[in-house]
Scaffold this active site. Structure first.
Site, PDB file in Angstrom:
ATOM      1  N   HIS A 192       0.579  -1.502   0.247  1.00  0.00           N
ATOM      2  CA  HIS A 192       0.114   0.015   0.334  1.00  0.00           C
ATOM      3  C   HIS A 192       0.762   1.184  -0.003  1.00  0.00           C
ATOM      4  CE1 HIS A 192       0.301   0.830   3.992  1.00  0.00           C
ATOM      5  NE2 HIS A 192       0.499  -0.410   4.613  1.00  0.00           N
ATOM      6  N   ASP A 229       6.712   1.240   6.588  1.00  0.00           N
ATOM      7  CA  ASP A 229       4.580   0.916   6.467  1.00  0.00           C
ATOM      8  C   ASP A 229       4.023   1.852   5.479  1.00  0.00           C
ATOM      9  OD1 ASP A 229       2.085   0.025   7.017  1.00  0.00           O
ATOM     10  OD2 ASP A 229       1.956   0.675   9.138  1.00  0.00           O
ATOM     11  N   GLU A 233      -5.286   1.806   2.934  1.00  0.00           N
ATOM     12  CA  GLU A 233      -5.427   0.456   4.141  1.00  0.00           C
ATOM     13  C   GLU A 233      -5.022   0.837   5.144  1.00  0.00           C
ATOM     14  OE1 GLU A 233      -3.540  -2.250   6.509  1.00  0.00           O
ATOM     15  OE2 GLU A 233      -2.613   0.325   5.735  1.00  0.00           O
ATOM     16  N   GLU A 234      -4.288   1.905   5.724  1.00  0.00           N
ATOM     17  CA  GLU A 234      -4.639   2.798   6.800  1.00  0.00           C
ATOM     18  C   GLU A 234      -5.880   2.773   7.692  1.00  0.00           C
ATOM     19  OE1 GLU A 234      -1.859   1.698   8.968  1.00  0.00           O
ATOM     20  OE2 GLU A 234      -0.201   1.141   7.515  1.00  0.00           O
ATOM     21  N   HIS A 246       3.621   3.225  12.609  1.00  0.00           N
ATOM     22  CA  HIS A 246       2.762   3.954  12.565  1.00  0.00           C
ATOM     23  C   HIS A 246       3.770   5.403  13.384  1.00  0.00           C
ATOM     24  CE1 HIS A 246      -0.537   1.495  12.185  1.00  0.00           C
ATOM     25  NE2 HIS A 246      -0.491   1.327  11.017  1.00  0.00           N
TER      26      HIS A 246
END
Length: 471
Positions: free
Chosen positions: A289, A301, A335-336, A433
């Site tokens: 993503h 990420d 996506e998150e 994150h």
């Protein structure tokens, strides 16, 4: 004479009581031994991919490409201008790389902004804490919320102490067990606190390790339950407050959050392909993503996963390879926020689900891989083990259970085989994150290995004569 019937990859095996097998072949069906022999012939291809990615001219390419994007654009939150800029850059990059059918598929995605935020302990001492609002949280009134704190270590403790929670800020100091279990406090913390009358909630960051770093992420409100502001705090501050209340101290916090939710925004899933030579309608999907949270650079990420997926197709193209099936790269959006872009892709493409041989997602880091996680039939797993054996030169051959990923979940639940990379998740969740998710976390050599695994697996599955069996 006693016979047992066993079916493998469309082949019926009649076993004698002695254990010796008699093969009964149909015209289009082959024995597993024949499939093993076919896979063994890909040894030279696997070696060529390894040589190009790990030692050759493509060495460190995925790392350098990623660094250029995240250093230039930065983090890429759903609904942000940064994300849309990154999508347009990637669209041009994929076209310039010579990939085929490069296009953008429109989707609607959430748009949330955190705004200014702060948490200040007023009692028993003045102390400004580091916080990060959680995705989709509402904001506080402009003057903030000032209230006493109730510290709990579990939802069960919150229920036992429900009468104490009304009018307070609930602080969760839950211990970290593993991500899938502990993340429930981030996702449900605000709802559970609101049910017992809390004014706000602060959740200990879901992290395997902390150097005073808050870790954000998505949270979910529930219909019929009041929406309250919610943010994550550091592991250190959650533990400190727990110690204070255990000694009888009264804690008062002033929380200010300028978070706002806006109307859904327009965005895109980014798609590119190497068209199949024999069965172009059949697909092996390779993905990561492109969006991220709004802290750090979104390098780990999931910049790494997105860029090794691009690199897999680049390596195959550079070697002049064209598999029988289409290799399709998808860089997901939002996506998150719960796999929003991927869910809309699934709804648009599920009519052709029978043509998907394998769906692959890298969203667990691109550190040195332990192997491949895989969900599928026993027959498909046996084939994947043979394919992973081709990676013996880089010592990444294991096949684990539970191929997973938010963006491929719908396909896997519908029976399509799914695969994901497995590496050092303790390290991954130390930076996940947080402001620490930057290029400093990434290793070019480890990305080379991850891209190699991704390229070999996707190419061989796409080039086998048959699709992976689903039963």
């Amino acid at each position: 004479m006693k016979f047992l019937l066993f079916t493998f990859v469309g082949v019926h095996l009649l076993f004698l009581s002695s254990g010796k097998a008699i093969y009964r072949n149909d015209t289009s069906q082959r024995t597993f031994e024949e499939i093993k022999e076919e896979i063994a012939h890909y040894g030279d291809v696997a070696k060529a991919i390894i040589d190009l990615a790990v030692y050759g001219k493509a060495q460190n390419r995925s790392y350098e490409r990623l660094a250029l994007l995240v250093d230039t654009v930065g983090p890429r939150l759903s609904g942000s201008k940064n994300l849309e800029k990154a999508i347009q850059i990637m669209y041009q990059n994929l076209k310039e790389d010579g990939l085929e059918n490069v296009h953008l598929e429109p989707v609607k995605i959430p748009h949330w902004e955190r705004g200014e935020e702060s948490a200040v302990m007023l009692e028993p001492r003045m102390y400004k804490m580091a916080i990060l609002g959680l995705g989709s949280s509402i904001g506080t009134p402009p003057e903030g919320i000032t209230a006493e704190v109730l510290v709990v270590t579990s939802f069960d403790e919150l229920q036992r102490r429900a009468p104490e929670a009304k009018g307070k800020i609930v602080v969760y100091n839950q211990p970290y067990a593993n991500y899938s279990k502990t993340v429930e406090y981030r996702v449900r913390g605000a709802v559970e606190a609101a049910k017992v009358g809390a004014l706000a909630s602060l959740i200990r960051s879901v992290a395997s390790f902390s150097i005073y770093s808050p870790h954000t992420g998505v949270q979910e409100y529930q219909d019929g339950v009041p929406k309250i502001p919610t943010a994550c705090i550091t592991v250190e501050d959650a533990e400190m407050m727990s110690r204070l209340v255990s000694r009888g101290s009264r804690i008062v916090i002033q929380l200010k959050m300028g978070a706002k939710n806006y109307a859904d925004a327009d965005s895109f899933n980014t798609v590119a392909e190497i068209t199949g030579s024999k069965y172009p309608e059949q697909v092996v999907l390779v993905s990561g993503h492109l969006d991220s949270w709004d802290v750090g650079q979104g390098a780990m990420d999931d910049g790494g996963g997105a860029f090794i997926s691009w690199e897999a197709l680049s390596l195959i193209k550079d070697l002049g390879l064209r598999p029988k099936r289409t290799l399709r790269l998808v860089l997901w959006t939002a996506e998150e926020q719960g796999g929003i872009g991927a869910l809309q892709y699934y709804q648009s493409h599920k009519a052709n689900i029978s043509n998907y041989s394998l769906v692959m997602e890298s969203d667990g880091g691109t550190f040195l891989p332990y192997g491949l996680q895989f969900t599928g039939s026993d027959k498909a797993r046996a084939i994947m083990k043979e394919i992973m054996g081709l990676l013996q030169p880089i010592n990444v051959t294991q096949v684990f259970h539970d191929g997973e990923g938010t963006d491929i979940e719908s396909w896997v639940q519908a029976g399509v085989p799914g695969a994901s990379l497995l590496d050092d998740l303790y390290k991954y969740f130390s930076f996940h994150h947080s402001q620490g998710d930057t290029m400093t976390v990434m290793s070019p050599k480890e990305m080379n290995i991850a891209a190699t695994v991704w390229a070999v697996v996707s190419y061989v599955v796409a080039d086998l004569e048959e699709m992976l069996p689903r039963s």
